[in-house]
Motif scaffolding. Structure first.
Motif, PDB file in Angstrom:
ATOM      1  N   ALA A 178       0.209   2.921  -7.237  1.00 40.60           N
ATOM      2  CA  ALA A 178      -0.729   4.048  -7.123  1.00 40.60           C
ATOM      3  C   ALA A 178      -2.120   3.647  -7.604  1.00 40.60           C
ATOM      4  O   ALA A 178      -3.131   4.036  -7.005  1.00 40.60           O
ATOM      5  N   ALA A 179      -2.185   2.851  -8.678  1.00 37.14           N
ATOM      6  CA  ALA A 179      -3.482   2.390  -9.171  1.00 37.14           C
ATOM      7  C   ALA A 179      -4.150   1.464  -8.155  1.00 37.14           C
ATOM      8  O   ALA A 179      -5.366   1.528  -7.943  1.00 37.14           O
ATOM      9  N   GLN A 180      -3.357   0.616  -7.509  1.00 39.17           N
ATOM     10  CA  GLN A 180      -3.889  -0.284  -6.492  1.00 39.17           C
ATOM     11  C   GLN A 180      -4.437   0.524  -5.320  1.00 39.17           C
ATOM     12  O   GLN A 180      -5.514   0.220  -4.803  1.00 39.17           O
ATOM     13  N   GLN A 181      -3.720   1.569  -4.906  1.00 41.37           N
ATOM     14  CA  GLN A 181      -4.216   2.396  -3.809  1.00 41.37           C
ATOM     15  C   GLN A 181      -5.467   3.162  -4.228  1.00 41.37           C
ATOM     16  O   GLN A 181      -6.401   3.310  -3.443  1.00 41.37           O
ATOM     17  N   ALA A 182      -5.518   3.629  -5.458  1.00 42.68           N
ATOM     18  CA  ALA A 182      -6.709   4.350  -5.931  1.00 42.68           C
ATOM     19  C   ALA A 182      -7.935   3.436  -5.929  1.00 42.68           C
ATOM     20  O   ALA A 182      -9.031   3.861  -5.552  1.00 42.68           O
ATOM     21  N   ARG A 183      -7.756   2.178  -6.333  1.00 47.22           N
ATOM     22  CA  ARG A 183      -8.873   1.223  -6.282  1.00 47.22           C
ATOM     23  C   ARG A 183      -9.311   0.994  -4.835  1.00 47.22           C
ATOM     24  O   ARG A 183     -10.505   0.960  -4.531  1.00 47.22           O
ATOM     25  N   TRP A 184      -8.336   0.851  -3.920  1.00 53.44           N
ATOM     26  CA  TRP A 184      -8.654   0.649  -2.514  1.00 53.44           C
ATOM     27  C   TRP A 184      -9.397   1.867  -1.960  1.00 53.44           C
ATOM     28  O   TRP A 184     -10.377   1.722  -1.224  1.00 53.44           O
TER      29      TRP A 184
END
Length: 126
Positions: A10-16
């Motif tokens: 989820a953090a990776q998607q939020a950064r993206w």
């Protein structure tokens, strides 16, 4: 197969999503700049492919029922490269649609993380 940490994903998607939102904002800001070309970032699916997150079945009968991997393939969108009077490729309608997609994705990401956090907190209280 390595375990997938939902919160890291989820953090990776939020950064993206943040990077995509920044690209969209730049496109909107330069909508009237002569010769400006629309910027877009690579799809999140490719980011996931590089991080080796893939769907796998845990049991032989899991994910059957006529579904094939071809049904899950990402279909490329038709490129819209219309040249506008200012000789740029920014279409405000497209950029606003993309901004709406980013907002909905942020909201979904936040709701999923919140639900899993609440579930973990409830299970740890015993």
């Amino acid at each position: 197969m390595d375990p997938v940490n939902l919160f890291d994903l989820a953090a990776q998607q939020a950064r993206w999503l943040s990077v995509r939102q920044n690209a969209i904002a730049g496109n909107v800001a330069n909508a009237n700049t002569p010769g400006y070309r629309t910027n877009e970032i690579e799809p999140f699916e490719r980011v996931l492919d590089r991080s080796r997150v893939a769907m796998t079945s845990t049991q032989a009968g899991h994910l059957t029922g006529g579904a094939t991997e071809a049904g899950f393939a990402v279909k490329p969108e038709e490129p819209r490269h219309a040249v506008l009077p200012s000789d740029n490729t920014v279409a405000m309608e497209d950029e606003l649609m993309k901004a709406g997609e980013v907002r909905r994705s942020f909201e979904l990401n936040t709701a999923i993380v919140k639900a899993f956090h609440r579930m973990i907190m409830l299970s740890s209280k015993g």
